[in-house]
Design a protein around this motif. Structure first.
Motif, mmCIF file in Angstrom:
data_model
loop_
_atom_site.group_PDB
_atom_site.id
_atom_site.type_symbol
_atom_site.label_atom_id
_atom_site.label_comp_id
_atom_site.label_asym_id
_atom_site.label_seq_id
_atom_site.Cartn_x
_atom_site.Cartn_y
_atom_site.Cartn_z
ATOM 1 N N LEU A 60 -12.130 -9.061 -6.917
ATOM 2 C CA LEU A 60 -13.070 -8.120 -7.495
ATOM 3 C C LEU A 60 -14.464 -8.666 -7.189
ATOM 4 C CD1 LEU A 60 -13.939 -5.751 -9.304
ATOM 5 C CD2 LEU A 60 -13.651 -7.280 -11.267
ATOM 6 N N VAL A 61 -15.283 -7.875 -6.520
ATOM 7 C CA VAL A 61 -16.650 -8.270 -6.171
ATOM 8 C C VAL A 61 -17.589 -7.260 -6.826
ATOM 9 C CG1 VAL A 61 -18.287 -8.696 -4.300
ATOM 10 C CG2 VAL A 61 -15.846 -9.194 -3.957
ATOM 11 N N PHE A 62 -18.565 -7.753 -7.592
ATOM 12 C CA PHE A 62 -19.474 -6.848 -8.281
ATOM 13 C C PHE A 62 -20.840 -7.470 -8.475
ATOM 14 C CE2 PHE A 62 -17.395 -9.322 -11.527
ATOM 15 C CZ PHE A 62 -18.358 -9.558 -12.492
ATOM 16 N N LEU A 63 -21.824 -6.602 -8.651
ATOM 17 C CA LEU A 63 -23.193 -7.005 -8.946
ATOM 18 C C LEU A 63 -23.296 -7.165 -10.459
ATOM 19 C CD1 LEU A 63 -26.116 -7.517 -8.087
ATOM 20 C CD2 LEU A 63 -26.454 -5.033 -8.048
ATOM 21 N N HIS A 83 -21.893 -1.893 5.050
ATOM 22 C CA HIS A 83 -23.297 -1.508 5.266
ATOM 23 C C HIS A 83 -23.836 -2.158 6.529
ATOM 24 C CE1 HIS A 83 -24.037 0.618 1.515
ATOM 25 N NE2 HIS A 83 -23.187 -0.220 0.972
ATOM 26 N N GLU A 84 -23.153 -1.971 7.624
ATOM 27 C CA GLU A 84 -23.631 -2.589 8.875
ATOM 28 C C GLU A 84 -24.534 -1.661 9.617
ATOM 29 O OE1 GLU A 84 -20.691 -4.717 11.096
ATOM 30 O OE2 GLU A 84 -19.424 -4.803 9.345
ATOM 31 N N GLY A 122 -20.055 -6.320 -0.885
ATOM 32 C CA GLY A 122 -18.989 -7.260 -0.535
ATOM 33 C C GLY A 122 -19.374 -8.687 -0.817
ATOM 34 N N ALA A 123 -18.395 -9.571 -0.703
ATOM 35 C CA ALA A 123 -18.627 -10.982 -1.005
ATOM 36 C C ALA A 123 -19.715 -11.581 -0.114
ATOM 37 C CB ALA A 123 -17.327 -11.767 -0.863
ATOM 38 N N ASP A 124 -19.833 -11.067 1.122
ATOM 39 C CA ASP A 124 -20.815 -11.617 2.060
ATOM 40 C C ASP A 124 -22.155 -10.876 2.046
ATOM 41 O OD1 ASP A 124 -20.148 -9.225 3.265
ATOM 42 O OD2 ASP A 124 -19.501 -10.108 5.173
ATOM 43 N N THR A 167 -26.826 -11.456 -9.669
ATOM 44 C CA THR A 167 -25.978 -12.245 -8.782
ATOM 45 C C THR A 167 -24.763 -11.397 -8.418
ATOM 46 O OG1 THR A 167 -24.812 -13.290 -10.657
ATOM 47 C CG2 THR A 167 -26.657 -14.514 -9.686
ATOM 48 N N VAL A 168 -24.211 -11.682 -7.242
ATOM 49 C CA VAL A 168 -22.981 -11.030 -6.809
ATOM 50 C C VAL A 168 -21.852 -12.006 -7.081
ATOM 51 C CG1 VAL A 168 -21.679 -10.105 -4.856
ATOM 52 C CG2 VAL A 168 -24.123 -9.585 -5.104
ATOM 53 N N VAL A 169 -20.857 -11.527 -7.790
ATOM 54 C CA VAL A 169 -19.766 -12.361 -8.268
ATOM 55 C C VAL A 169 -18.471 -11.894 -7.610
ATOM 56 C CG1 VAL A 169 -18.525 -13.115 -10.338
ATOM 57 C CG2 VAL A 169 -20.971 -12.576 -10.465
ATOM 58 N N SER A 170 -17.672 -12.855 -7.184
ATOM 59 C CA SER A 170 -16.348 -12.579 -6.626
ATOM 60 C C SER A 170 -15.345 -13.350 -7.478
ATOM 61 C CB SER A 170 -16.310 -13.043 -5.168
ATOM 62 O OG SER A 170 -15.017 -12.927 -4.635
ATOM 63 N N ILE A 171 -14.367 -12.620 -8.058
ATOM 64 C CA ILE A 171 -13.410 -13.255 -8.966
ATOM 65 C C ILE A 171 -11.987 -12.784 -8.690
ATOM 66 C CG2 ILE A 171 -15.085 -13.546 -10.846
ATOM 67 C CD1 ILE A 171 -13.772 -11.108 -12.223
#
Length: 169
Positions: free
Chosen positions: A36-39, A168-169, A161-163, A7-11
């Protein structure tokens, strides 16, 4: 959705350490504007940090302390070396000063940082311990978002990123 592997977590968080006298010292923070956004579960974060977040969901608040051993380790008194002054010739005439943190690279290409502890005529003395070694880490914050990682994130081994699309576009 609960925080678990892939899961990708944003805290948000505030990180403090303590002095030998028991006073808390502010180190850094991540806020809602710059979280902080991380896998989760791929080894990007301290293992015990992730353990404390396991199972939480968006909106949950957390607070915990990691011992030095569970953070960046205890201070290794033997992790001090003297580097020849010639190593610093490429950087120009200005040598590092005591207290500076300098980038280094080992023979395998791994990059790390070292703290300058002495500047001498023939060598520069450095401490190879992580700057947070020997310190308990006190975290408090809030889970902002939790989502499934995309296939690209899983194959790359990091969050985009959170989204799921940042950078990476």
């Amino acid at each position: 959705m609960n925080i678990n592997s892939n899961t990708v977590v944003s805290i948000t968080y505030e990180l403090h350490t303590t002095t030998p006298e028991g006073q808390q010292v502010f180190v850094e923070k991540a806020n809602e504007e710059q979280p902080l956004v991380f896998l989760y579960g791929v080894g990007m974060m301290l293992p015990k940090f992730e353990e404390h977040l396991a199972g939480l969901t968006a909106g949950d608040e957390y607070s915990f302390e990691l011992s030095a051993a569970d953070g960046y380790g205890e201070i290794d008194a033997t992790a001090h070396v003297d580097l020849p002054i010639s190593m610093f010739a490429e950087a120009g005439p200005d040598l590092p000063n005591v207290g500076d943190v300098i980038p280094l690279q080992d023979n395998q290409g791994n990059q790390f940082r070292a703290g300058v502890t002495g500047v001498h005529e023939e060598h520069i003395s450095v401490d190879l311990n992580h700057p947070m070694a020997g310190k308990n880490l006190i975290f408090a914050g809030k889970v902002l978002t939790v989502r499934e990682a995309t296939a690209d994130e899983l194959s790359h081994g990091h969050a985009h990123g959170a989204d799921g699309h940042s950078g990476h576009e």
